[in-house]
Design a protein around this motif. Structure first.
Motif, PDB file in Angstrom:
ATOM      1  N   VAL A 132       0.938  -1.242   0.094  1.00  0.00           N
ATOM      2  CA  VAL A 132       0.002   0.001  -0.214  1.00  0.00           C
ATOM      3  C   VAL A 132       0.799   1.096  -0.109  1.00  0.00           C
ATOM      4  N   ALA A 133       1.935   1.224   0.620  1.00  0.00           N
ATOM      5  CA  ALA A 133       2.916   2.483   0.808  1.00  0.00           C
ATOM      6  C   ALA A 133       3.590   2.570  -0.453  1.00  0.00           C
ATOM      7  N   VAL A 134       4.106   1.470  -1.198  1.00  0.00           N
ATOM      8  CA  VAL A 134       4.583   1.610  -2.408  1.00  0.00           C
ATOM      9  C   VAL A 134       4.011   2.277  -3.621  1.00  0.00           C
ATOM     10  N   LEU A 135       2.567   1.783  -3.401  1.00  0.00           N
ATOM     11  CA  LEU A 135       1.638   1.939  -4.519  1.00  0.00           C
ATOM     12  C   LEU A 135       1.037   3.428  -4.303  1.00  0.00           C
ATOM     13  N   SER A 136       0.932   3.889  -2.979  1.00  0.00           N
ATOM     14  CA  SER A 136       0.621   5.210  -2.635  1.00  0.00           C
ATOM     15  C   SER A 136       1.785   6.217  -3.063  1.00  0.00           C
ATOM     16  N   ALA A 137       2.795   5.807  -2.862  1.00  0.00           N
ATOM     17  CA  ALA A 137       4.207   6.518  -3.214  1.00  0.00           C
ATOM     18  C   ALA A 137       4.283   6.631  -4.738  1.00  0.00           C
ATOM     19  N   ARG A 138       3.990   5.742  -5.364  1.00  0.00           N
ATOM     20  CA  ARG A 138       4.080   5.661  -7.040  1.00  0.00           C
ATOM     21  C   ARG A 138       2.835   6.690  -7.438  1.00  0.00           C
ATOM     22  N   ALA A 139       1.845   6.661  -7.061  1.00  0.00           N
ATOM     23  CA  ALA A 139       0.457   7.460  -7.498  1.00  0.00           C
ATOM     24  C   ALA A 139       0.949   8.995  -7.097  1.00  0.00           C
ATOM     25  N   ASP A 140       1.582   9.093  -6.051  1.00  0.00           N
ATOM     26  CA  ASP A 140       1.942  10.551  -5.660  1.00  0.00           C
ATOM     27  C   ASP A 140       2.894  11.068  -6.451  1.00  0.00           C
ATOM     28  N   LYS A 141       3.865  10.324  -6.923  1.00  0.00           N
ATOM     29  CA  LYS A 141       4.979  10.696  -7.702  1.00  0.00           C
ATOM     30  C   LYS A 141       4.474  10.947  -9.157  1.00  0.00           C
ATOM     31  N   ASN A 145       2.724  14.076 -13.263  1.00  0.00           N
ATOM     32  CA  ASN A 145       3.637  13.493 -14.375  1.00  0.00           C
ATOM     33  C   ASN A 145       3.101  12.405 -15.046  1.00  0.00           C
ATOM     34  N   PRO A 146       2.025  12.383 -15.663  1.00  0.00           N
ATOM     35  CA  PRO A 146       1.341  11.323 -16.508  1.00  0.00           C
ATOM     36  C   PRO A 146       2.421  10.510 -17.371  1.00  0.00           C
ATOM     37  N   ASP A 147       3.294  11.340 -17.908  1.00  0.00           N
ATOM     38  CA  ASP A 147       4.052  10.817 -19.054  1.00  0.00           C
ATOM     39  C   ASP A 147       5.162  10.019 -18.285  1.00  0.00           C
ATOM     40  N   LEU A 148       5.442   9.862 -17.133  1.00  0.00           N
ATOM     41  CA  LEU A 148       6.445   9.330 -16.312  1.00  0.00           C
ATOM     42  C   LEU A 148       6.250   7.654 -16.255  1.00  0.00           C
ATOM     43  N   GLY A 149       7.251   7.015 -16.995  1.00  0.00           N
ATOM     44  CA  GLY A 149       6.908   5.723 -17.267  1.00  0.00           C
ATOM     45  C   GLY A 149       7.567   4.974 -15.800  1.00  0.00           C
ATOM     46  N   LEU A 150       6.915   3.853 -15.508  1.00  0.00           N
ATOM     47  CA  LEU A 150       7.071   3.049 -14.436  1.00  0.00           C
ATOM     48  C   LEU A 150       8.662   2.647 -14.413  1.00  0.00           C
ATOM     49  N   ASP A 151       8.996   2.240 -15.727  1.00  0.00           N
ATOM     50  CA  ASP A 151      10.540   1.697 -15.846  1.00  0.00           C
ATOM     51  C   ASP A 151      11.415   2.833 -15.472  1.00  0.00           C
ATOM     52  N   LYS A 152      11.077   4.021 -15.081  1.00  0.00           N
ATOM     53  CA  LYS A 152      11.975   5.040 -14.665  1.00  0.00           C
ATOM     54  C   LYS A 152      11.872   5.134 -13.141  1.00  0.00           C
ATOM     55  N   LEU A 153      11.069   4.636 -12.464  1.00  0.00           N
ATOM     56  CA  LEU A 153      10.753   4.676 -11.126  1.00  0.00           C
ATOM     57  C   LEU A 153      11.852   3.841 -10.321  1.00  0.00           C
ATOM     58  N   VAL A 154      12.109   4.172  -9.326  1.00  0.00           N
ATOM     59  CA  VAL A 154      13.180   3.371  -8.374  1.00  0.00           C
ATOM     60  C   VAL A 154      12.914   3.679  -6.939  1.00  0.00           C
ATOM     61  N   ALA A 155      12.746   2.612  -6.037  1.00  0.00           N
ATOM     62  CA  ALA A 155      12.670   2.637  -4.558  1.00  0.00           C
ATOM     63  C   ALA A 155      13.898   1.855  -4.357  1.00  0.00           C
ATOM     64  N   TYR A 156      14.012   2.073  -2.782  1.00  0.00           N
ATOM     65  CA  TYR A 156      15.100   1.667  -2.194  1.00  0.00           C
ATOM     66  C   TYR A 156      14.913   0.860  -0.665  1.00  0.00           C
ATOM     67  N   CYS A 157      15.592  -0.126  -0.515  1.00  0.00           N
ATOM     68  CA  CYS A 157      15.453  -0.720   0.806  1.00  0.00           C
ATOM     69  C   CYS A 157      16.670  -1.456   1.273  1.00  0.00           C
ATOM     70  N   SER A 158      17.013  -1.984   2.459  1.00  0.00           N
ATOM     71  CA  SER A 158      18.082  -2.489   2.602  1.00  0.00           C
ATOM     72  C   SER A 158      18.078  -4.153   2.121  1.00  0.00           C
ATOM     73  N   ALA A 159      19.186  -4.607   1.944  1.00  0.00           N
ATOM     74  CA  ALA A 159      19.595  -5.821   1.409  1.00  0.00           C
ATOM     75  C   ALA A 159      19.029  -6.841   2.666  1.00  0.00           C
ATOM     76  N   GLN A 160      18.940  -6.316   3.753  1.00  0.00           N
ATOM     77  CA  GLN A 160      18.473  -7.114   4.992  1.00  0.00           C
ATOM     78  C   GLN A 160      16.857  -7.059   4.984  1.00  0.00           C
ATOM     79  N   ALA A 161      16.286  -6.223   4.164  1.00  0.00           N
ATOM     80  CA  ALA A 161      14.781  -6.149   4.285  1.00  0.00           C
ATOM     81  C   ALA A 161      14.093  -7.362   4.136  1.00  0.00           C
TER      82      ALA A 161
END
Length: 446
Positions: A132-141, A145-161
């Motif tokens: 829910v958080a990631v989808l909300s963040a995606r929608a907010d971003k 900017n409707p022309d922003l492709g999903l292939d351009k978006l990047v999120a981050y977390c720890s390798a231990q997540a």
């Protein structure tokens, strides 16, 4: 009678097919027949997560107040997707989430009762909350900017997540980049800042960070006091996942681990792990509910009602439309135990973990992979990964106790979690003796 049962079942895959008919009965059967078959068919295949010798994964909570509340939830049987669908279902959830926010000393922006647009919602699991958080963040971003492709978006977390964080990226159709933590398995600010700069130079658009408080492998903590300000400065959604550890933050001595939550857009933990509330009950707060509503709002005429907009309709706060009356069990548990009773339970389990850690520390054949963290002890026999893998297999094949392994920086470790509310000091001593007995068996074979 749980102590009289094996913690792990002895059945093989497909066992139930061999003991039940191929077709459902045409006519009803007596209750007694069904209850007899519960013992004959079901119980032989149950892994007893509430057995005093269950030390695998992390806890799943259980208590009589929560069981009774779940029965009542089933009896009331409302589907509380909107306020009008069952006003009590919505309003009790709002109140109990504010109670819990106060118990955690969350900042005002996460409370319904304070000014602003924040508040809490009960999700099914932490995995759902992260998605829910990631989808909300995606929608907010992307909303401006409707022309922003999903292939351009990047999120981050720890390798231990937890793996569910990486999976949330997959389900959202975005890249989830796993960043290396420091020597204490904590994701640090400088690592995040470097990754953001690197990805922007590649033409990518960073939009979200998921910080973990209490990783599954080792119960390590990302440095949210460093990550949060960077997210705020760079315009990234900051979600904090404290699925296991969050219950401990109601204790003043552990609340400092949550410092930095004031920078978060959303925060989540599971009362159904360690706060004596039966599964499922995953508490999530947001500092601006409008962003979640914007991401999930589909409003057909048949779901509208006269009071819409005056009070939350929780169908806009999560993925499913229907929802159970889950706040009942949170309400029952918080009232029957009180915050002091819940703190007592958590403190007792932390002390039991310390007891096990001391047993490891005193035996020169073993080592602590990390210092014990809350109710988890990560340890290993001194020697090869192969030796520890054999020890883990031997312990679980014997099934007098149940533990699970992990791998941290190529080291095979054994995880010992205090899980059951029935576990006592004598159970910790028994578990250690069982580990030593299996160590002797494995060593003799070698």
């Amino acid at each position: 009678n749980i102590r009289d049962r094996r913690v792990l079942p002895e059945v093989k895959p497909g066992y139930i097919r061999d003991v039940v008919p191929d077709q459902a009965p045409e006519t009803g059967e007596p209750w007694q027949n069904v209850m007899d078959d519960l013992e004959r068919v079901v119980m032989p295949g149950v892994t007893h997560w509430h057995h005093p010798q269950f030390h695998a994964y992390f806890p799943t909570a259980n208590s009589y107040p929560a069981i009774v509340a779940d029965i009542l939830s089933g009896a009331i049987a409302c589907i509380g997707f909107s306020w009008i669908a069952s006003p009590a279902c919505t309003e009790l959830e709002m109140v109990t989430m504010d109670w819990l926010a106060s118990a955690l000393n969350l900042p005002d922006q996460f409370h319904f009762s304070k000014s602003g647009h924040g508040g809490g919602v009960i999700q099914g699991t932490a995995s759902e909350a992260t998605l829910v958080a990631v989808l909300s963040a995606r929608a907010d971003k992307t909303k401006n900017n409707p022309d922003l492709g999903l292939d351009k978006l990047v999120a981050y977390c720890s390798a231990q997540a937890h793996s569910s964080v990486e999976r949330a990226g997959m389900l959202a159709g975005v890249k989830m980049r796993l960043l290396e933590p420091d020597q204490h398995f904590s994701l640090r600010g400088e690592t995040l800042r470097a990754a953001i700069q690197e990805d922007r130079e590649k033409g990518l658009v960073p939009f979200c960070v998921v910080g973990t408080l209490g990783t599954t492998n080792s119960c390590s903590f990302d440095n949210i006091k460093e990550l949060g300000p960077i997210c705020n400065q760079e315009g990234l959604w900051f979600h904090i996942d404290a699925a296991y550890s969050g219950s401990a933050f109601i204790c003043p001595e552990f609340r400092g681990l949550l410092d930095g939550v004031e920078y978060a857009d959303s925060f989540n933990f599971n009362p159904h792990k360690w706060m004596l509330v039966n599964f499922d009950c995953s508490a999530m707060w947001v500092n601006d509910s409008r962003k979640i509503v914007d991401a999930f709002n589909v409003d057909p005429l048949y779901l509208k009602h006269h009071y819409q907009g005056q009070i939350p309709d929780y169908r806009h706060w999560h993925i499913p439309l229907g929802r159970r009356f889950r706040s009942l069990k949170l309400w029952f548990v918080m009232r029957i135990y009180g915050l002091e009773g819940l703190r007592k339970h958590i403190r007792e389990q932390v002390e039991l973990a310390k007891q096990f850690g001391e047993l490891v520390r005193k035996d020169s054949r073993f080592e602590l992979a990390l210092e014990p963290s809350l109710g988890l002890v990560c340890f290993r026999a001194k020697g090869s990964n192969e030796l520890n893998e054999k020890l883990n297999k031997s312990v679980n094949d014997e099934a007098r106790i149940h533990i699970t392994p992990a791998k941290i920086r190529e080291k095979y470790i054994l995880r010992f979690a205090v899980c059951s509310r029935f576990t006592m000091s004598s159970d910790i001593n028994f578990a250690w003796k069982e580990i030593l007995r299996n160590f002797d068996l494995v060593s003799a074979e070698a």
